[in-house]
Design an enzyme around this catalytic site. Structure first.
Site, short mmCIF file in Angstrom:
data_model
loop_
_atom_site.label_atom_id
_atom_site.label_comp_id
_atom_site.label_asym_id
_atom_site.label_seq_id
_atom_site.Cartn_x
_atom_site.Cartn_y
_atom_site.Cartn_z
N HIS A 169 40.20 -28.72 -58.63
CA HIS A 169 39.01 -29.07 -59.42
C HIS A 169 37.88 -29.58 -58.53
O HIS A 169 38.11 -30.12 -57.46
CB HIS A 169 39.34 -30.05 -60.55
CG HIS A 169 39.64 -31.46 -60.17
ND1 HIS A 169 40.81 -32.10 -60.53
CD2 HIS A 169 38.92 -32.39 -59.51
CE1 HIS A 169 40.78 -33.34 -60.09
NE2 HIS A 169 39.65 -33.55 -59.46
N ASP A 204 44.55 -29.77 -57.75
CA ASP A 204 44.62 -28.56 -58.58
C ASP A 204 43.38 -27.68 -58.41
O ASP A 204 43.17 -26.75 -59.19
CB ASP A 204 44.81 -28.94 -60.06
CG ASP A 204 43.68 -29.82 -60.59
OD1 ASP A 204 42.71 -30.09 -59.85
OD2 ASP A 204 43.77 -30.24 -61.77
N ASP A 224 30.16 -36.92 -61.70
CA ASP A 224 31.01 -37.04 -62.88
C ASP A 224 31.22 -38.52 -63.19
O ASP A 224 30.89 -39.39 -62.39
CB ASP A 224 32.35 -36.31 -62.67
CG ASP A 224 33.00 -36.63 -61.33
OD1 ASP A 224 32.56 -37.59 -60.66
OD2 ASP A 224 33.95 -35.93 -60.94
N GLU A 262 38.36 -29.18 -64.50
CA GLU A 262 39.77 -28.87 -64.34
C GLU A 262 40.01 -27.36 -64.43
O GLU A 262 39.11 -26.62 -64.82
CB GLU A 262 40.57 -29.60 -65.43
CG GLU A 262 40.51 -31.13 -65.35
CD GLU A 262 41.35 -31.73 -64.22
OE1 GLU A 262 41.58 -31.07 -63.19
OE2 GLU A 262 41.79 -32.89 -64.39
C1 GLP Z 1 38.33 -37.11 -58.61
C2 GLP Z 1 36.84 -36.82 -58.55
C3 GLP Z 1 36.54 -35.62 -57.69
C4 GLP Z 1 37.26 -35.76 -56.36
C5 GLP Z 1 38.74 -35.85 -56.59
C6 GLP Z 1 39.55 -35.93 -55.30
O1 GLP Z 1 38.98 -36.29 -59.48
N1 GLP Z 1 36.30 -36.60 -59.86
O2 GLP Z 1 35.13 -35.49 -57.51
O3 GLP Z 1 36.95 -34.66 -55.54
O4 GLP Z 1 38.97 -37.02 -57.35
O5 GLP Z 1 39.63 -37.24 -54.87
P1 GLP Z 1 40.17 -37.67 -53.45
O6 GLP Z 1 39.06 -37.34 -52.50
O7 GLP Z 1 40.39 -39.14 -53.54
O8 GLP Z 1 41.39 -36.89 -53.19
#
Ligand code: GLP
Length: 261
Positions: free
Chosen positions: A138, A136, A67, A143
Protein backbone atom coordinates in the site's frame (compact mmCIF):
# COMPACT_ATOMS: atom_id res chain seq x y z
CA UNK A 1 10.80 4.62 -12.93
CA UNK A 2 14.25 5.06 -11.52
CA UNK A 3 15.47 2.68 -8.83
CA UNK A 4 18.33 3.81 -6.61
CA UNK A 5 19.92 1.22 -4.33
CA UNK A 6 21.62 2.78 -1.31
CA UNK A 7 23.74 1.06 1.35
CA UNK A 8 21.40 1.85 4.25
CA UNK A 9 18.45 3.92 5.47
CA UNK A 10 20.67 6.85 6.47
CA UNK A 11 22.09 7.12 2.95
CA UNK A 12 18.55 6.98 1.53
CA UNK A 13 17.53 9.77 3.91
CA UNK A 14 20.46 11.94 2.83
CA UNK A 15 19.76 11.41 -0.85
CA UNK A 16 16.08 12.30 -0.62
CA UNK A 17 16.70 15.22 1.76
CA UNK A 18 19.12 16.65 -0.80
CA UNK A 19 16.46 16.32 -3.53
CA UNK A 20 13.98 18.17 -1.28
CA UNK A 21 16.58 20.83 -0.47
CA UNK A 22 17.30 21.29 -4.18
CA UNK A 23 13.60 21.69 -4.85
CA UNK A 24 13.26 24.31 -2.09
CA UNK A 25 16.28 26.25 -3.37
CA UNK A 26 14.63 26.35 -6.80
CA UNK A 27 11.10 26.91 -5.51
CA UNK A 28 11.04 28.14 -1.89
CA UNK A 29 7.24 27.91 -1.69
CA UNK A 30 7.20 24.28 -2.86
CA UNK A 31 4.60 21.87 -1.52
CA UNK A 32 6.23 18.84 0.08
CA UNK A 33 3.99 15.81 0.38
CA UNK A 34 5.02 13.88 3.45
CA UNK A 35 4.43 10.36 4.69
CA UNK A 36 4.35 8.88 8.17
CA UNK A 37 5.71 5.56 9.44
CA UNK A 38 9.27 4.80 10.51
CA UNK A 39 10.84 4.74 7.05
CA UNK A 40 10.79 8.47 6.20
CA UNK A 41 12.32 9.58 9.53
CA UNK A 42 15.94 9.61 8.22
CA UNK A 43 14.76 11.93 5.43
CA UNK A 44 13.28 14.41 7.89
CA UNK A 45 16.36 14.23 10.11
CA UNK A 46 18.71 14.85 7.18
CA UNK A 47 16.60 17.76 5.93
CA UNK A 48 16.44 19.28 9.43
CA UNK A 49 20.24 19.12 9.61
CA UNK A 50 20.43 21.08 6.35
CA UNK A 51 17.98 23.67 7.69
CA UNK A 52 20.00 24.07 10.89
CA UNK A 53 23.20 24.42 8.88
CA UNK A 54 21.59 27.18 6.83
CA UNK A 55 21.83 25.15 3.60
CA UNK A 56 18.16 25.49 2.85
CA UNK A 57 15.32 27.78 3.85
CA UNK A 58 12.02 26.07 4.62
CA UNK A 59 10.20 29.14 5.93
CA UNK A 60 8.00 29.44 2.82
CA UNK A 61 7.54 25.72 2.19
CA UNK A 62 4.16 24.06 2.51
CA UNK A 63 3.62 20.55 3.84
CA UNK A 64 0.79 18.29 2.70
CA UNK A 65 -0.36 15.20 4.55
CA UNK A 66 -0.83 11.89 2.77
CA UNK A 67 -3.28 10.16 5.06
CA UNK A 68 -4.89 10.29 8.48
CA UNK A 69 -6.70 8.07 10.95
CA UNK A 70 -10.42 8.66 11.29
CA UNK A 71 -11.68 9.41 14.77
CA UNK A 72 -8.41 10.11 16.58
CA UNK A 73 -8.53 13.57 18.13
CA UNK A 74 -6.05 15.87 16.33
CA UNK A 75 -4.05 16.22 19.56
CA UNK A 76 -3.72 12.41 20.00
CA UNK A 77 0.04 11.71 19.84
CA UNK A 78 -0.48 9.11 17.07
CA UNK A 79 -2.80 11.14 14.86
CA UNK A 80 -0.72 11.69 11.73
CA UNK A 81 -1.24 15.42 12.15
CA UNK A 82 0.53 15.20 15.55
CA UNK A 83 3.24 12.91 14.17
CA UNK A 84 3.96 15.31 11.32
CA UNK A 85 4.00 18.32 13.65
CA UNK A 86 6.59 16.50 15.79
CA UNK A 87 8.70 14.92 13.03
CA UNK A 88 8.44 17.44 10.22
CA UNK A 89 7.01 20.89 10.97
CA UNK A 90 8.85 21.60 14.23
CA UNK A 91 12.31 20.28 13.22
CA UNK A 92 12.08 22.03 9.85
CA UNK A 93 10.76 25.30 11.31
CA UNK A 94 7.66 25.29 9.10
CA UNK A 95 4.76 27.26 10.59
CA UNK A 96 1.58 25.33 11.47
CA UNK A 97 -0.31 27.60 9.05
CA UNK A 98 1.65 26.09 6.13
CA UNK A 99 0.29 22.61 6.83
CA UNK A 100 -2.47 21.04 4.76
CA UNK A 101 -4.24 17.90 5.88
CA UNK A 102 -7.64 16.22 5.94
CA UNK A 103 -9.77 16.47 9.07
CA UNK A 104 -10.03 12.95 10.47
CA UNK A 105 -12.45 14.13 13.15
CA UNK A 106 -14.98 15.72 10.80
CA UNK A 107 -18.64 14.80 11.27
CA UNK A 108 -18.93 14.59 7.49
CA UNK A 109 -15.89 12.60 6.31
CA UNK A 110 -16.82 12.74 2.62
CA UNK A 111 -16.97 16.53 2.78
CA UNK A 112 -13.60 16.56 4.60
CA UNK A 113 -12.08 14.47 1.78
CA UNK A 114 -13.46 16.80 -0.88
CA UNK A 115 -12.25 19.83 1.06
CA UNK A 116 -8.76 18.37 1.20
CA UNK A 117 -8.69 17.76 -2.55
CA UNK A 118 -9.77 21.40 -3.02
CA UNK A 119 -7.01 22.60 -0.65
CA UNK A 120 -4.39 20.66 -2.62
CA UNK A 121 -5.65 22.11 -5.89
CA UNK A 122 -5.65 25.61 -4.42
CA UNK A 123 -1.92 25.45 -3.61
CA UNK A 124 -1.18 24.15 -7.11
CA UNK A 125 -0.65 20.50 -6.17
CA UNK A 126 2.21 18.65 -4.55
CA UNK A 127 5.71 19.20 -5.95
CA UNK A 128 7.45 16.22 -4.36
CA UNK A 129 5.54 13.43 -2.67
CA UNK A 130 7.53 11.22 -0.33
CA UNK A 131 6.03 7.75 0.08
CA UNK A 132 6.69 4.73 2.21
CA UNK A 133 5.25 1.33 1.36
CA UNK A 134 3.22 -1.12 3.40
CA UNK A 135 4.20 -4.77 3.54
CA UNK A 136 1.13 -5.41 1.35
CA UNK A 137 2.25 -2.82 -1.20
CA UNK A 138 0.00 0.00 0.00
CA UNK A 139 0.91 3.65 -0.48
CA UNK A 140 -0.69 6.18 1.81
CA UNK A 141 -3.47 3.99 3.14
CA UNK A 142 -4.53 2.72 -0.28
CA UNK A 143 -4.87 -0.92 0.55
CA UNK A 144 -4.74 -3.68 -2.11
CA UNK A 145 -7.43 -3.36 -4.78
CA UNK A 146 -7.78 0.39 -4.28
CA UNK A 147 -8.77 1.92 -7.60
CA UNK A 148 -5.78 3.26 -9.47
CA UNK A 149 -7.96 6.29 -10.24
CA UNK A 150 -9.06 6.83 -6.63
CA UNK A 151 -9.26 10.25 -4.99
CA UNK A 152 -9.06 11.21 -1.31
CA UNK A 153 -11.61 9.10 0.53
CA UNK A 154 -12.28 6.92 3.56
CA UNK A 155 -10.75 3.43 3.61
CA UNK A 156 -10.94 0.47 5.97
CA UNK A 157 -7.54 -0.87 7.02
CA UNK A 158 -6.59 -4.48 6.47
CA UNK A 159 -5.85 -6.61 9.50
CA UNK A 160 -2.19 -6.77 8.40
CA UNK A 161 -1.82 -2.98 8.37
CA UNK A 162 -3.42 -2.70 11.80
CA UNK A 163 -1.01 -5.36 13.10
CA UNK A 164 1.92 -3.50 11.49
CA UNK A 165 0.84 -0.18 13.02
CA UNK A 166 -0.03 -1.54 16.48
CA UNK A 167 3.55 -0.78 17.54
CA UNK A 168 2.58 2.89 17.66
CA UNK A 169 -0.37 2.07 19.94
CA UNK A 170 1.29 0.17 22.81
CA UNK A 171 1.27 -2.99 20.68
CA UNK A 172 -2.51 -3.10 21.05
CA UNK A 173 -4.30 -3.66 17.72
CA UNK A 174 -7.62 -2.68 19.29
CA UNK A 175 -6.34 0.87 19.67
CA UNK A 176 -5.50 1.14 15.95
CA UNK A 177 -8.43 2.82 14.20
CA UNK A 178 -10.24 0.76 11.57
CA UNK A 179 -10.83 3.69 9.26
CA UNK A 180 -8.59 6.24 7.65
CA UNK A 181 -8.67 9.06 5.13
CA UNK A 182 -6.08 8.74 2.41
CA UNK A 183 -5.15 10.62 -0.71
CA UNK A 184 -6.24 8.33 -3.53
CA UNK A 185 -3.85 6.73 -5.96
CA UNK A 186 -5.10 9.12 -8.63
CA UNK A 187 -4.44 12.03 -6.25
CA UNK A 188 -0.93 10.79 -5.45
CA UNK A 189 -0.13 10.37 -9.15
CA UNK A 190 -0.75 14.10 -9.67
CA UNK A 191 2.29 15.08 -7.60
CA UNK A 192 5.05 16.30 -9.89
CA UNK A 193 7.69 13.95 -8.46
CA UNK A 194 7.05 10.74 -6.51
CA UNK A 195 9.81 9.43 -4.28
CA UNK A 196 9.22 6.10 -2.57
CA UNK A 197 11.62 5.03 0.16
CA UNK A 198 11.68 1.42 1.36
CA UNK A 199 14.12 -0.08 3.82
CA UNK A 200 14.54 -3.49 5.40
CA UNK A 201 13.96 -7.02 4.22
CA UNK A 202 10.31 -6.92 5.24
CA UNK A 203 9.66 -4.63 2.27
CA UNK A 204 11.62 -6.67 -0.31
CA UNK A 205 8.64 -8.54 -1.75
CA UNK A 206 6.46 -5.42 -1.97
CA UNK A 207 9.32 -3.54 -3.65
CA UNK A 208 9.91 -6.31 -6.21
CA UNK A 209 6.22 -6.39 -7.10
CA UNK A 210 6.07 -2.59 -7.29
CA UNK A 211 9.05 -2.26 -9.59
CA UNK A 212 9.09 -5.47 -11.60
CA UNK A 213 5.54 -6.79 -11.34
CA UNK A 214 2.57 -5.77 -13.46
CA UNK A 215 0.69 -2.53 -12.80
CA UNK A 216 -2.08 -3.78 -10.62
CA UNK A 217 -4.53 -2.46 -8.05
CA UNK A 218 -3.55 -5.53 -6.04
CA UNK A 219 -0.18 -3.84 -5.43
CA UNK A 220 -1.12 -0.16 -5.14
CA UNK A 221 2.50 1.06 -5.26
CA UNK A 222 2.85 -0.47 -8.75
CA UNK A 223 0.86 2.58 -9.94
CA UNK A 224 4.19 4.43 -9.75
CA UNK A 225 5.00 2.75 -13.06
CA UNK A 226 2.41 5.07 -14.62
CA UNK A 227 4.13 8.24 -13.39
CA UNK A 228 6.63 10.01 -15.55
CA UNK A 229 8.90 11.01 -12.67
CA UNK A 230 8.94 8.31 -10.01
CA UNK A 231 12.01 7.42 -7.99
CA UNK A 232 12.25 4.34 -5.79
CA UNK A 233 15.04 4.49 -3.21
CA UNK A 234 15.78 1.18 -1.48
CA UNK A 235 18.44 -0.11 0.85
CA UNK A 236 20.18 -3.41 0.10
CA UNK A 237 17.80 -5.64 2.12
CA UNK A 238 14.73 -4.03 0.51
CA UNK A 239 16.38 -4.48 -2.91
CA UNK A 240 17.17 -8.15 -2.27
CA UNK A 241 14.31 -9.52 -4.42
CA UNK A 242 14.88 -7.27 -7.43
CA UNK A 243 15.90 -9.27 -10.49
CA UNK A 244 17.36 -6.18 -12.15
CA UNK A 245 19.31 -4.96 -9.09
CA UNK A 246 22.64 -5.00 -10.95
CA UNK A 247 21.16 -3.04 -13.82
CA UNK A 248 19.76 -0.44 -11.39
CA UNK A 249 23.15 -0.13 -9.67
CA UNK A 250 24.89 0.29 -12.99
CA UNK A 251 22.53 2.92 -14.38
CA UNK A 252 22.59 4.99 -11.19
CA UNK A 253 26.40 4.85 -11.01
CA UNK A 254 26.54 6.11 -14.60
CA UNK A 255 23.92 8.85 -14.11
CA UNK A 256 25.09 12.43 -14.66
CA UNK A 257 25.06 13.96 -11.14
CA UNK A 258 23.57 17.23 -12.40
CA UNK A 259 20.33 15.36 -13.04
CA UNK A 260 19.72 14.86 -9.32
CA UNK A 261 16.89 12.50 -8.49
C1 GLP B 1 1.42 3.44 7.21
C2 GLP B 1 1.37 4.74 6.42
C3 GLP B 1 2.10 4.63 5.11
C4 GLP B 1 3.48 4.04 5.36
C5 GLP B 1 3.35 2.67 5.97
C6 GLP B 1 4.69 1.98 6.20
O1 GLP B 1 0.52 2.52 6.75
N1 GLP B 1 0.01 5.13 6.16
O2 GLP B 1 2.19 5.91 4.49
O3 GLP B 1 4.19 3.97 4.15
O4 GLP B 1 2.70 2.84 7.22
O5 GLP B 1 5.22 2.37 7.41
P1 GLP B 1 6.70 2.05 7.85
O6 GLP B 1 7.56 3.00 7.08
O7 GLP B 1 6.75 2.35 9.31
O8 GLP B 1 6.98 0.64 7.52
Amino acid sequence: MEVVIVPDAKAGGELIAEAMAELLRRKPEAVLGVATGSTPLPVYQALAARVQAGDVDTSRARVAQLDEYVGLPAEHPESYRSVLRREVLEPLGIPAGSFLGPDGTAADISAACEAYEADLAQVGGVDLQLLGIGTDGHIGFNEPCSSLASRTRIKTLTEQTRVDNARFFDGDIDQVPQHVITQGIGTILEARHLVLLATGEGKAEAVAQTVEGPVSAFVPASALQLHRHATVVVDEPAASKLKLADYFRHTYAAKPRWQGL
